[in-house]
Motif scaffolding. Structure first.
Motif, PDB file in Angstrom:
ATOM      1  N   THR A 149      33.024  30.691  43.643  1.00  0.00           N
ATOM      2  CA  THR A 149      33.098  29.785  42.490  1.00  0.00           C
ATOM      3  C   THR A 149      34.510  29.630  41.960  1.00  0.00           C
ATOM      4  OG1 THR A 149      32.594  31.633  40.996  1.00  0.00           O
ATOM      5  CG2 THR A 149      30.735  30.317  41.782  1.00  0.00           C
ATOM      6  N   GLY A 150      35.434  30.447  42.457  1.00  0.00           N
ATOM      7  CA  GLY A 150      36.806  30.351  41.968  1.00  0.00           C
ATOM      8  C   GLY A 150      36.958  31.003  40.613  1.00  0.00           C
ATOM      9  N   GLY A 151      37.793  30.405  39.761  1.00  0.00           N
ATOM     10  CA  GLY A 151      38.061  30.994  38.464  1.00  0.00           C
ATOM     11  C   GLY A 151      39.119  32.078  38.555  1.00  0.00           C
ATOM     12  N   LEU A 152      39.262  32.837  37.489  1.00  0.00           N
ATOM     13  CA  LEU A 152      40.255  33.906  37.426  1.00  0.00           C
ATOM     14  C   LEU A 152      39.681  35.050  36.599  1.00  0.00           C
ATOM     15  CD1 LEU A 152      43.208  34.533  38.295  1.00  0.00           C
ATOM     16  CD2 LEU A 152      43.911  33.759  36.020  1.00  0.00           C
ATOM     17  N   PRO A 153      39.777  36.302  37.073  1.00  0.00           N
ATOM     18  CA  PRO A 153      39.251  37.438  36.303  1.00  0.00           C
ATOM     19  C   PRO A 153      39.974  37.581  34.969  1.00  0.00           C
ATOM     20  CG  PRO A 153      39.712  38.065  38.575  1.00  0.00           C
ATOM     21  CD  PRO A 153      40.327  36.704  38.370  1.00  0.00           C
ATOM     22  N   PRO A 154      39.313  38.172  33.977  1.00  0.00           N
ATOM     23  CA  PRO A 154      39.971  38.386  32.679  1.00  0.00           C
ATOM     24  C   PRO A 154      41.035  39.467  32.777  1.00  0.00           C
ATOM     25  CG  PRO A 154      37.836  39.468  32.714  1.00  0.00           C
ATOM     26  CD  PRO A 154      37.919  38.653  33.984  1.00  0.00           C
TER      27      PRO A 154
ATOM     28  N   THR B 110      39.689  33.657  44.247  1.00  0.00           N
ATOM     29  CA  THR B 110      39.920  33.091  42.922  1.00  0.00           C
ATOM     30  C   THR B 110      40.749  31.818  43.047  1.00  0.00           C
ATOM     31  OG1 THR B 110      41.980  34.315  42.580  1.00  0.00           O
ATOM     32  CG2 THR B 110      39.914  35.425  41.959  1.00  0.00           C
ATOM     33  N   ASP B 111      41.062  31.220  41.903  1.00  0.00           N
ATOM     34  CA  ASP B 111      41.832  29.976  41.899  1.00  0.00           C
ATOM     35  C   ASP B 111      43.277  30.163  42.361  1.00  0.00           C
ATOM     36  OD1 ASP B 111      39.600  28.727  40.972  1.00  0.00           O
ATOM     37  OD2 ASP B 111      40.369  28.277  38.967  1.00  0.00           O
ATOM     38  N   ILE B 112      43.821  31.382  42.236  1.00  0.00           N
ATOM     39  CA  ILE B 112      45.248  31.554  42.536  1.00  0.00           C
ATOM     40  C   ILE B 112      45.518  31.805  44.015  1.00  0.00           C
ATOM     41  CG2 ILE B 112      45.789  32.347  40.213  1.00  0.00           C
ATOM     42  CD1 ILE B 112      45.895  35.196  41.289  1.00  0.00           C
TER      43      ILE B 112
ATOM     44  N   ARG C 198      39.844  21.742  47.984  1.00  0.00           N
ATOM     45  CA  ARG C 198      40.637  22.959  47.998  1.00  0.00           C
ATOM     46  C   ARG C 198      39.940  23.919  48.951  1.00  0.00           C
ATOM     47  NH1 ARG C 198      39.453  26.246  42.344  1.00  0.00           N
ATOM     48  NH2 ARG C 198      37.179  26.411  42.552  1.00  0.00           N
ATOM     49  N   MET C 199      40.647  24.984  49.370  1.00  0.00           N
ATOM     50  CA  MET C 199      40.014  25.894  50.319  1.00  0.00           C
ATOM     51  C   MET C 199      40.596  27.295  50.179  1.00  0.00           C
ATOM     52  SD  MET C 199      41.698  24.820  53.958  1.00  0.00           S
ATOM     53  CE  MET C 199      43.354  25.346  54.415  1.00  0.00           C
ATOM     54  N   TRP C 200      39.792  28.258  50.622  1.00  0.00           N
ATOM     55  CA  TRP C 200      40.217  29.644  50.720  1.00  0.00           C
ATOM     56  C   TRP C 200      40.365  29.986  52.202  1.00  0.00           C
ATOM     57  CZ3 TRP C 200      36.477  28.060  47.215  1.00  0.00           C
ATOM     58  CH2 TRP C 200      36.759  28.290  45.863  1.00  0.00           C
TER      59      TRP C 200
END
Length: 278
Positions: free
Chosen positions: A11-16, A40-42, A54-56
């Motif tokens: 799902t992507g995103g970024l950890p807190p 993650t998104d980065i 986008r891709m991983w």
């Protein structure tokens, strides 16, 4: 195969900022574990001639890492896609959808594919991709440089689904270990197999396999404990494993549901020599 199968998709995103840094990620000379939390998104990448994507990158040809293949998880938003997705005319590919739906046009013929959909794309194939739905689509894209053999025809493109191919029981396992094979093992046209392996809870690979095939394994669902080169590691849905050729490997499926993974391996070709420079 039942349509009840589910597949993990990032799902992507970024950890807190409050999250602990240490995780299960590991990179060794024999194997690597990329846990789902890494995606993650980065760490995303992009490709030319694609839009709304986008891709991983899970694996790429690299000394001391994946030598025979690359593997991406691609996310395409509505109206996104590409008219020129593959720029290497020697690269063959497999697409496997883990979430959503999309249209893949191969040699002028449209194929509408949904979760569980599988497409083989031979080297030099003319194809394009479009997400005509209202939701994001996510799929694996596995690529390999096709090894031509004189006297053997190149394989043809085909589209099928996890839900359409019956899994085959491994011998003497009572059905707790099955493999969904999308190409025949005896078909010498193919130099790679991308299959789905399923273990019921408690099922095992009962010895440390040690073989010439390089592996990429993406856990579609469930969890297991793997024995890799003398070490025990836990994996779960969303994790990726790279196993070098001859890396000792066995596993124990933990339950409570099935443990399933998408498996890449190189097959059906002589072992290339490293020749001295003249």
């Amino acid at each position: 195969m039942s349509n009840k199968s589910t597949y993990y998709a990032p799902t992507g995103g970024l950890p807190p900022q409050t999250q602990l840094i240490s995780d299960r990620a590991i990179f060794t000379e024999a194997y690597a574990i990329i846990p789902k939390g890494v995606l993650t998104d980065i760490v995303i990448s992009y490709l030319p001639f694609w839009n709304n994507m986008r891709m991983w990158v899970l694996a790429r040809p690299l000394s001391g890492f994946s030598e025979t293949f690359s593997q991406y998880i691609v996310e395409v938003a509505p109206n996104g896609g590409s008219e020129k997705p593959e720029l290497d005319e020697n690269a063959e590919g497999v697409l496997f959808i883990v979430e959503g739906e999309m249209d893949v046009i191969i040699e002028g013929k449209n194929h509408h594919m949904a979760s569980g959909g599988y497409a083989y794309l031979p080297a030099g194939a003319k194809w394009s991709l479009k997400n005509n739905s209202l939701q994001n689509v996510k799929f694996h894209w596995i690529r390999k440089a096709y090894q031509v053999v004189e006297g053997i025809d190149a394989p043809e493109a085909f589209v099928t689904s996890d839900h359409e191919v019956e899994a085959i029981e491994m011998p003497n396992t009572g059905g707790v270990w099955k493999t969904t094979r999308f190409t025949e093992q005896s078909d010498m046209r193919h130099d790679m197999h991308v299959n789905i392996v399923t273990f019921e809870p408690g099922g095992v690979i009962p010895f440390d396999e040690t073989h010439v095939m390089e592996h990429g394994l993406y856990v579609l669902e469930g969890k297991a404990v793997y024995h890799l080169n003398g070490e025990w590691v836990e994996v779960e849905a969303g994790d990726f494993m790279w196993l070098r050729a001859f890396c000792p490997q066995s596993c124990y499926a933990g339950g409570p549901g099935p443990f399933r993974y998408l498996l890449y391996k190189d097959v059906n070709r002589h072992m290339p020599f490293i020749r001295p420079k003249s």
